[in-house]
Design a protein around this motif. Sequence first.
Motif, PDB file in Angstrom:
ATOM      1  N   LEU A   1      -1.106   4.580   7.607  1.00 13.26           N
ATOM      2  CA  LEU A   1      -1.902   3.934   6.638  1.00 13.26           C
ATOM      3  C   LEU A   1      -2.996   5.056   5.915  1.00 13.26           C
ATOM      4  CD1 LEU A   1      -2.423   0.635   7.917  1.00 13.26           C
ATOM      5  CD2 LEU A   1      -0.820   1.101   6.284  1.00 13.26           C
TER       6      LEU A   1
ATOM      7  N   ARG B   1      -6.305   2.359   3.051  1.00 11.31           N
ATOM      8  CA  ARG B   1      -6.221   1.058   3.846  1.00 11.31           C
ATOM      9  C   ARG B   1      -6.615   1.436   5.156  1.00 11.31           C
ATOM     10  NH1 ARG B   1      -5.338  -4.487   4.360  1.00 11.31           N
ATOM     11  NH2 ARG B   1      -3.448  -5.004   5.446  1.00 11.31           N
ATOM     12  N   TYR B   2      -6.288   2.576   5.700  1.00 18.49           N
ATOM     13  CA  TYR B   2      -6.603   2.985   6.953  1.00 18.49           C
ATOM     14  C   TYR B   2      -7.963   2.757   7.510  1.00 18.49           C
ATOM     15  CZ  TYR B   2      -6.941   5.998  11.372  1.00 18.49           C
ATOM     16  OH  TYR B   2      -7.088   6.407  12.593  1.00 18.49           O
TER      17      TYR B   2
ATOM     18  N   THR C   1      -3.371   5.456   1.677  1.00 23.38           N
ATOM     19  CA  THR C   1      -2.523   4.515   1.179  1.00 23.38           C
ATOM     20  C   THR C   1      -3.534   3.703   0.377  1.00 23.38           C
ATOM     21  OG1 THR C   1      -2.438   2.865   2.953  1.00 23.38           O
ATOM     22  CG2 THR C   1      -0.607   4.580   2.673  1.00 23.38           C
TER      23      THR C   1
ATOM     24  N   LYS D   1      -4.352  -0.546  13.106  1.00 17.43           N
ATOM     25  CA  LYS D   1      -4.712   0.581  12.456  1.00 17.43           C
ATOM     26  C   LYS D   1      -3.873   1.844  12.669  1.00 17.43           C
ATOM     27  CE  LYS D   1      -9.196   2.930  11.873  1.00 17.43           C
ATOM     28  NZ  LYS D   1     -10.370   3.261  11.964  1.00 17.43           N
TER      29      LYS D   1
ATOM     30  N   PHE E   1       0.788  -1.234   0.098  1.00 19.72           N
ATOM     31  CA  PHE E   1      -0.089   0.001  -0.067  1.00 19.72           C
ATOM     32  C   PHE E   1       0.866   1.203   0.081  1.00 19.72           C
ATOM     33  CE2 PHE E   1      -2.257  -3.456   1.835  1.00 19.72           C
ATOM     34  CZ  PHE E   1      -3.715  -3.299   1.271  1.00 19.72           C
TER      35      PHE E   1
END
Length: 433
Positions: A347, A311-312, A350, A343, A292
């Motif tokens: 991220l 992604r987060y 991403t 988490k 990512f």
Amino acid sequence: MSKRVALLGGVVLAAACSDEELVDGIFTQQQWVQIQELSPLPEPPLDPTNRYQRDPLAAALGHRLFFEAAYAGPLQVGDDGRNGGLGMPGDTGKIACASCHEGPWLIDLRTNPNNVSLGANIIPRNAASMVNVAYYSPWIENDGLLDSLWSEAMVDVEFDLGFNSSRLRLAHVIYERHREGYEAAFGSLDPALDPTHAEAARFPADARPGSPEWDAMTPEDQDHVTEIFVNFGKALHAYLDRLVSRDAPFDRYVAGETDAMSPAAKRGLQLFVGKAACVECHATPHFSDDDFHNTGLAATGPFISTEEQGRYDRIDFLLAHEFNSSSRWSDDRSTGRLDGVVKDEALIGTWRTKGLRHVAETAPYMHSGQFATLEEVVEFYDQGGHDEGFHGTKDEIIQPLNLTTDEKADLVEFLASLTGRELPPELLREPSD
């Protein structure tokens, strides 16, 4: 002398001579080593969480289910004459996987606007190609929502924007229309799934977790229906595992066919592993590192949310998912693929690196579908992504490339050389027997 011998001879010569010697007159020895790591395309990776992945009986069932629409729930958005809708609001049995994955590259050829896809409602993603999708491992979807292809095949069934259906609807359709194929691959179905059976009331026509009808079922009957649902996903994975396109001009070139790629495509390849540094993320034979990255994309377009954080946003769903690789429905709970997944704010913004094989055939581009052409994609990366309007922190590797107009054209030419042979026609049509 054959073209293959000539090219391989060039590699040997380059290794034996000074660093100034170039392979095929264009690639340094280091670049050629990188290029050779991108071809040929091997078999899709085995996923131990699905023991049916290479089972021909499961694949045959998955092929049929890919074209099955009978279990689809009611449409929320109907055909307005422009949007590519599949019927009128409230219609059922209108959506199949094949409804959004059509043509030789299994992409959405129907929805308008085409940066999104229209199932029961508008899904804020353009349906990705299913060709070579089995190479994504383990993270599935642009945002890494899932960690197996079989669970990805399931998620849209009960998603209100997707099929807007339920695992009970699906179980009844499998019993009625695909019982023989299912039982050949996975074992017996409960005869009470027949609506004429004396105990048919055990299995409501339409129910899923959270509904009163589901809660009224016994745990044993719930498990039987969920097992059918899981095997549906594993059968589809087995079918998708067969949808492999190889033998692109690029592959033939790496194998020694020196004229398989045009001079412009070769120059584009040199940029890909050199000045443009695309290979930093597109670094495997399916041209994705399966990781990512934040490319600095300010998402825009019809029906696209500007608030998504990639992604987060999906970590909580992934870790709690009923069908993740650590769940009781996984055939191998010891893969450890979720170990260390947390988490982390790093991220934010991403998105998973997309594979590039047959990319010239699968517009539009980016998770938002906001670029209609590869030329626009190359321009985006040449500019070093967007300057503002994106979430998180842009990856350090995303910098202005300062490509010339000719270099951008060469890079697009190379990307076109990644289109392999089309799949056998029998894999792309509904089985007739």
